[in-house]
Write an enzyme that holds these catalytic residues in place. Structure first.
Site, PDB file in Angstrom:
ATOM      1  N   ILE A 693      -4.997  15.137   1.402  1.00  0.00           N
ATOM      2  CA  ILE A 693      -3.529  15.585   0.770  1.00  0.00           C
ATOM      3  C   ILE A 693      -4.933  14.579  -0.479  1.00  0.00           C
ATOM      4  O   ILE A 693      -3.932  14.494  -1.371  1.00  0.00           O
ATOM      5  CB  ILE A 693      -2.646  15.602   0.761  1.00  0.00           C
ATOM      6  CG1 ILE A 693      -2.402  14.303   1.618  1.00  0.00           C
ATOM      7  CG2 ILE A 693      -2.223  17.076   1.539  1.00  0.00           C
ATOM      8  CD1 ILE A 693      -1.072  14.148   2.260  1.00  0.00           C
ATOM      9  N   GLY A 696      -9.091   8.010  -1.647  1.00  0.00           N
ATOM     10  CA  GLY A 696      -8.981   7.042  -2.622  1.00  0.00           C
ATOM     11  C   GLY A 696      -9.902   5.503  -1.812  1.00  0.00           C
ATOM     12  O   GLY A 696     -10.455   5.841  -0.494  1.00  0.00           O
ATOM     13  N   LYS A 715      -2.312   7.781   6.256  1.00  0.00           N
ATOM     14  CA  LYS A 715      -3.134   7.022   5.604  1.00  0.00           C
ATOM     15  C   LYS A 715      -4.449   6.352   6.920  1.00  0.00           C
ATOM     16  O   LYS A 715      -4.076   6.030   7.427  1.00  0.00           O
ATOM     17  CB  LYS A 715      -3.075   6.140   5.105  1.00  0.00           C
ATOM     18  CG  LYS A 715      -3.813   4.548   3.698  1.00  0.00           C
ATOM     19  CD  LYS A 715      -3.422   4.543   2.637  1.00  0.00           C
ATOM     20  CE  LYS A 715      -3.638   5.656   1.295  1.00  0.00           C
ATOM     21  NZ  LYS A 715      -3.229   5.483   0.490  1.00  0.00           N
ATOM     22  N   ASP A 812      -1.591  -2.993  -6.758  1.00  0.00           N
ATOM     23  CA  ASP A 812      -2.502  -1.853  -7.311  1.00  0.00           C
ATOM     24  C   ASP A 812      -1.164  -0.926  -7.648  1.00  0.00           C
ATOM     25  O   ASP A 812      -1.340   0.160  -7.551  1.00  0.00           O
ATOM     26  CB  ASP A 812      -3.131  -1.094  -6.098  1.00  0.00           C
ATOM     27  CG  ASP A 812      -4.174  -0.093  -6.265  1.00  0.00           C
ATOM     28  OD1 ASP A 812      -4.833  -0.176  -7.553  1.00  0.00           O
ATOM     29  OD2 ASP A 812      -4.927   0.568  -5.010  1.00  0.00           O
TER      30      ASP A 812
END
Ligand SMILES: *[C@@H]1O[C@H](CO)[C@@H](O)[C@H](O)[C@H]1NC(C)=O
Ligand SMILES: *[C@@H]1O[C@H](CO)[C@@H](O)[C@H](O)[C@H]1NC(C)=O
Ligand SMILES: *[C@@H]1O[C@H](CO)[C@@H](O)[C@H](O)[C@H]1NC(C)=O
Length: 975
Positions: A693, A696, A715, A812
């Site tokens: 999905i 990065g 992740k 971030d």
């Protein structure tokens, strides 16, 4: 006398103030003490004194014969506060100027006693509240009243009409709402009426045409009226200036306006006007400035306009005009600005254009113009911008333009120009943009290049030959260098990478030879480096990996060779990497980005092995074996077969060993921070291509649907810094796992084995704010949702900064890290992680740069030091995204991010009220929004993106400002 009674009323309400008259000296000292604020600076010479008339020599003060203050002028002093009631004691005041003093609060009702006032200027403050009607009535002598650019609200006060001597009324740049009162037609002496930049609505009253001596009328900018321009305005015979820009006007331009013989300025830009320009407007013989840009006007420029000999400015851009540019435009003796871009004009430019020696700006982009360029455009040596792009012009450029020292921009891309580029272009002292791409220019670039101000040089897609002159390396301001798709040859001059400001370099599609200069890292701000489609040889210099903001690296279709350095995969900023069709060899590194990169970016490198392939790779062999294999030939066939067999046996054994070791280390273990009813294996099974999905720099994200019906986001971390010991990492993850806040994505646990870590998060069904806002669904996020998301995300960040111990810096913050659940509630994701994914070579894990391009605070890039204020900057960028609907980078031209763009756009406004500023940048997909709300959010965003980190608010202050609007805070943006 109608004005007396309210005055008496006031007298009785505030008798003590008026009766205890103190001297004006004391009053001024009181004013000073309540206004100079905690910093205590300003008005330094206003000091106590035994002399009863000492105040008459205070700066900005003028007295009458009785030592009473007649005139007070304090301009540009940061007074920071509300006007105290004592101001009412200065009852002989005639002139009151308190402009640009950062005053706040409402006007004190005690000002009603200033009945001698004639000139009032309170412009450029942050005064607010509504006007008390009785106060206005007591200013019976008033001639000038200027409160431009404050924060006043409510309806326009009717009472001003009663002031018989009022000449100038400036209420612009506030938040007045409602209709323009019909009674405003009854002003007796008014010459200037300035109501621009408010929130006015309704129809523009035709009765304004009855004001007998009206000279200047400003009604536009952010007011949004119904209907169009009242034809009656054609009868205001005294009118000199009419500004109805940007106020939602519809209908046609009334031909009656032609009767305005004294009109010198007509601004009707940014409306929805339709129909043609009425030929009768040629009777406005005083007209100098005509701006009809950004409307839906049609037809041709009337031939009758040849009468308008005084025209200096013609702006017709962004309409649907057609037909030729009449020759008389070239003969206008005073023409300075001609902007007609984005229309359907045909045929050529008037041959005489510029011959008047006055031309400053010529922008005819995006029409269907053709023919050659007139040679006198810069005859007066004043031409500043020459913009001819996207037309059908042809022929060589007049050499004269190369001598036009005043030029700052030359943009002539996408035409049919040929011949050589005038060598003088490269020596123009003020030139900052030279855009000649997509033409048929030939010849070589001159050796001598000295256009010191040049920031952007784009020559792409021409037929330019020869070498690139090393002197380009002297253009210290150069940010963009695009030479792609030409016929350049020779080596890339290493001098180019001395340029510290260079952000984009494109040399693709030429005949460059030699190696990639190792000096490339000298241009430390590079974000884009495309050297594809050349004949470059040698290896990839490892120094490329020192480019901390490099986004795109394309080296495809060259003859580059050798192994791909592992360091390339660990470059956090890299999002596009193409190494295809070269002669790279060895095993493809599986570090960082390289691990997930599609095979096609490595295609056409026959000697490069995939990291996943199980067959052996040349790089797995020792050098002697490799050379042996390469040298085998038919007469050594037997030996070759033997050695290959040996090798196969060897590698089979090696594989068995390796697999056993791998299996052992591949046992997955689940560590949960809360009760989780599923097993590690279930999680691992979800790591399939179809479940991805998001991707990065930090890793790939999969959606995992567990058997118990729970959805999680998984992740998979990539490029874990080798030098970070696992204990530090795990300890940190434990801390993050302990965090509980409604607006923070919860870390549920992690699954790990020796090679990989998988972090498990709550699943957010509406994805990220970034995708939502910048995707096709952006329009569904209307103002209320955006504001709510801003508040929720701010609360999440505020919690990390101020309520966690130890405090957590996100590092971030970006719209892609703000996730939306099924109710569109915002949750901050991925906090505190960024520091793990950078600069693996650094000895200390914490000192490396993190963050995403476009969100990085200025101090961060220079000092590598992060603190909470760096997060605040990034959050400011997110707020600007919410307001403008634009991405932080990529939409504004190279090297310009959203923050610079906002500064630039709002800095160019001719009437920069709060409202106009917001109008200039707000997302056009928003339908209906509260102006005050947007202005408030905008101001907060601008505070967050202050260059100086100490000037930014804390997240706690941000939450406070967001949840307590509208905050009459000091006017922190320079409008
Ligand atoms: C007040 O201002 C006006 C115009 O700015 C000026 O002409 C006049 O002299 C001033 N009067 C005093 C008393 O300062
Ligand atoms: C007020 O003072 C400023 C300088 O401080 C000056 O520029 C301005 O013209 C003055 N205005 C009046 C009305 O005297
Ligand atoms: C006062 O307002 C001006 C703009 O009107 C602004 O530039 C300045 O920073 C403000 N000063 C303070 C101390 O707030």
């Amino acid at each position: 006398m109608r004005s007396k009674s309210p005055f008496l009323l006031i007298f009785f309400i505030f008798p003590t103030v008026l009766l205890h008259a103190q001297s004006d000296l004391q009053t001024l000292l009181k004013l000073k003490s309540s206004l100079i604020g905690p910093s205590g600076s300003g008005l330094d010479d206003w000091a106590a004194s035994p002399s009863p008339s000492a105040h008459c020599s205070f700066s900005g003060v003028t007295c009458d014969g009785d030592a009473r203050v007649m005139s007070l002028n304090v301009t540009g002093v940061p007074l920071l506060g509300a006007l105290p009631p004592e101001i009412g004691m200065l009852d002989r005041l005639v002139n009151l100027t308190l402009a640009a003093d950062n005053l706040t609060g409402p006007l004190p009702i005690e000002m009603s006693s200033l009945s001698s006032l004639k000139y009032v200027n309170l412009s450029w403050n942050s005064l607010n509240g509504t006007f008390p009607a009785e106060m206005v009535l007591s200013f019976a002598e008033l001639e000038v009243f200027d409160v431009y650019n404050n924060n006043f609200t409510g309806n326009l006060p009717l009472e001003f009409v009663k002031l018989k001597n009022l000449r100038i009324l400036a209420l612009g740049g506030n938040y007045f709402s409602g209709d323009i009162p019909e009674v405003y037609s009854e002003f007796e002496s008014l010459t200037h009426l300035k109501l621009q930049g408010n929130s006015l609505s309704g129809r523009i009253p035709a009765g304004l045409a009855r004001i007998p001596n009206l000279q200047e009328l400003y009604l536009g900018y952010f007011n949004a009226y119904e209907g169009g321009i009242p034809p009656e305005f054609g009868s205001i015979s005294t009118l000199k200036l009419l500004d109805l820009a940007s106020c939602n006007l519809t209908g046609e331009i009334p031909a009656s306006l032609g009767n305005l013989k004294h009109l010198h300025t007509l601004f009707l830009q940014i409306n929805h006007l339709t129909g043609p320009i009425p030929p009768k407007m040629s009777a406005m013989t005083s007209l100098m400035s005509l701006d009809l840009s950004i409307n839906n006007l049609t037809g041709e420029i009337p031939e009758s306009f040849a009468e308008l000999k005084n025209l200096t400015l013609i702006s017709l851009f962004q309409n649907k005009f057609e037909g030729p540019l009449p020759g008389f435009i070239g003969d206008l003796p005073n023409l300075e600005v001609l902007q007609i871009w984005n229309n359907n004009f045909t045929l050529g430019l008037p041959e005489n254009l510029g011959r008047n020696g006055r031309l400053l700006l010529l922008d005819v982009a995006k029409n269907h113009l053709t023919g050659a360029i007139p040679k006198d455009l810069c005859r007066g040596g004043r031409l500043n911008k020459l913009i001819l792009m996207e037309n059908y012009f042809y022929g060589p450029l007049p050499q004269e333009l190369g001598e036009c020292k005043s030029l700052t921009k030359i943009r002539i891309r996408k035409n049919f120009f040929n011949g050589t580029i005038p060598a003088g272009f490269f020596r123009l002292p003020l030139l900052d943009m030279l855009e000649l791409n997509d033409n048929y220019f030939t010849g070589e670039l001159p050796e001598q290049i000295s256009a010191d101000k040049l920031g952007s040089l784009t020559l792409s897609n021409n037929w330019i030959t020869g070498k690139v002159p090393p002197a380009i390396g002297d253009l210290t301001n150069l940010g963009i260098l695009s030479l792609d798709m030409n016929k350049f040859s020779g080596e890339i001059p290493p001098e180019i990478f001395n340029l510290k400001n260079l952000s984009k370099v494109n040399f693709s599609g030429n005949g460059f030879t030699g190696e990639i200069p190792a000096s490339v890292a000298g241009s430390s701000h590079l974000t884009f480096l495309d050297l594809s489609n050349n004949n470059l040889r040698g290896g990839i210099p490892v120094s490329i990996s020192w480019l901390l903001t490099l986004n795109l690296l394309n080296l495809s279709r060259n003859q580059l060779e050798g192994p791909i350095p592992d360091e390339i995969g660990l470059m956090k900023s890299l999002t596009v990497l193409d190494l295809s069709y070269n002669d790279f060899s060895g095993r493809r590194p599986a570090t960082g980005l390289l691990k997930d990169l599609d095979d096609r970016f490595f295609a056409g490198n026959p000697n490069l092995c995939s990291p996943h392939s199980s067959s052996f790779c040349q790089s797995d062999l020792s050098p002697s074996q490799t050379s042996h294999k390469q040298h085998s030939s038919s007469n050594m066939a037997a030996a070759a077969v033997a050695s290959v067999t040996a090798l196969l046996l060897l590698s089979a054994a090696w594989f068995l060993l390796r697999r056993r070791r791998l299996e052992k280390s591949r046992v997955w273990k689940l560590t949960a921070f809360q009760r989780l009813d599923f097993r590690a294996e279930e999680v691992v099974e979800c790591l399939k291509e179809e479940n991805i999905i998001g991707r990065g720099g930090a890793g790939v994200v999969y959606r995992g649907s567990m058997a118990n019906g729970i959805d999680v986001a998984i992740k998979r971390l990539t490029g874990r810094a080798n030098s970070c010991n696992d204990h530090g990492f795990m300890a940190e993850i434990q801390t993050l796992g302990g965090i509980r806040h409604r607006n923070i994505v919860r870390l549920l646990g992690y699954v790990s084995n020796k090679d990989s870590n998988l972090l498990l998060y709550e699943y957010m069904s509406h994805g990220s704010l970034g995708e939502m806002l910048h995707g096709s669904k952006g329009a569904h996020l209307q103002w209320e949702s955006r504001h709510r998301i801003a508040v929720e995300a701010a609360k999440g960040l505020c919690y990390l900064h101020h309520d966690c111990s130890p405090s957590i810096i996100h590092r971030d913050v970006k719209s892609n890290n703000i996730l939306l659940d099924s109710d569109y509630e915002a949750h901050v994701a991925d906090f505190g992680l960024a520091k793990f994914f950078h600069d693996p070579g650094a000895s200390e894990c914490m000192s490396s740069i993190a963050g995403s391009y476009g969100y990085i605070a200025p101090e961060y890039a220079y000092t590598l030091r992060v603190d909470q204020k760096s997060d605040v900057y990034s959050f400011g960028v997110v707020l600007l995204e919410l307001i403008t609907g634009r991405k932080p980078v990529g939409e504004f031209g190279e090297g310009v991010d959203i923050v610079r763009w906002v500064f630039k756009t709002t800095g160019e406004l001719s009437h920069p009220s709060d409202a106009a500023v917001v109008l200039a940048v707000v997302d056009s997909r928003l339908t209906g929004y509260p102006l005050t709300g947007v202005v408030n959010l905008f101001k907060i965003a601008m505070m967050c993106v202050e260059d100086e980190s100490s000037a930014r608010p804390t997240m706690r202050q941000v939450v406070h400002m967001l949840t307590n609007p509208p905050q009459p805070s000091p006017n922190l943006i320079s409008l």
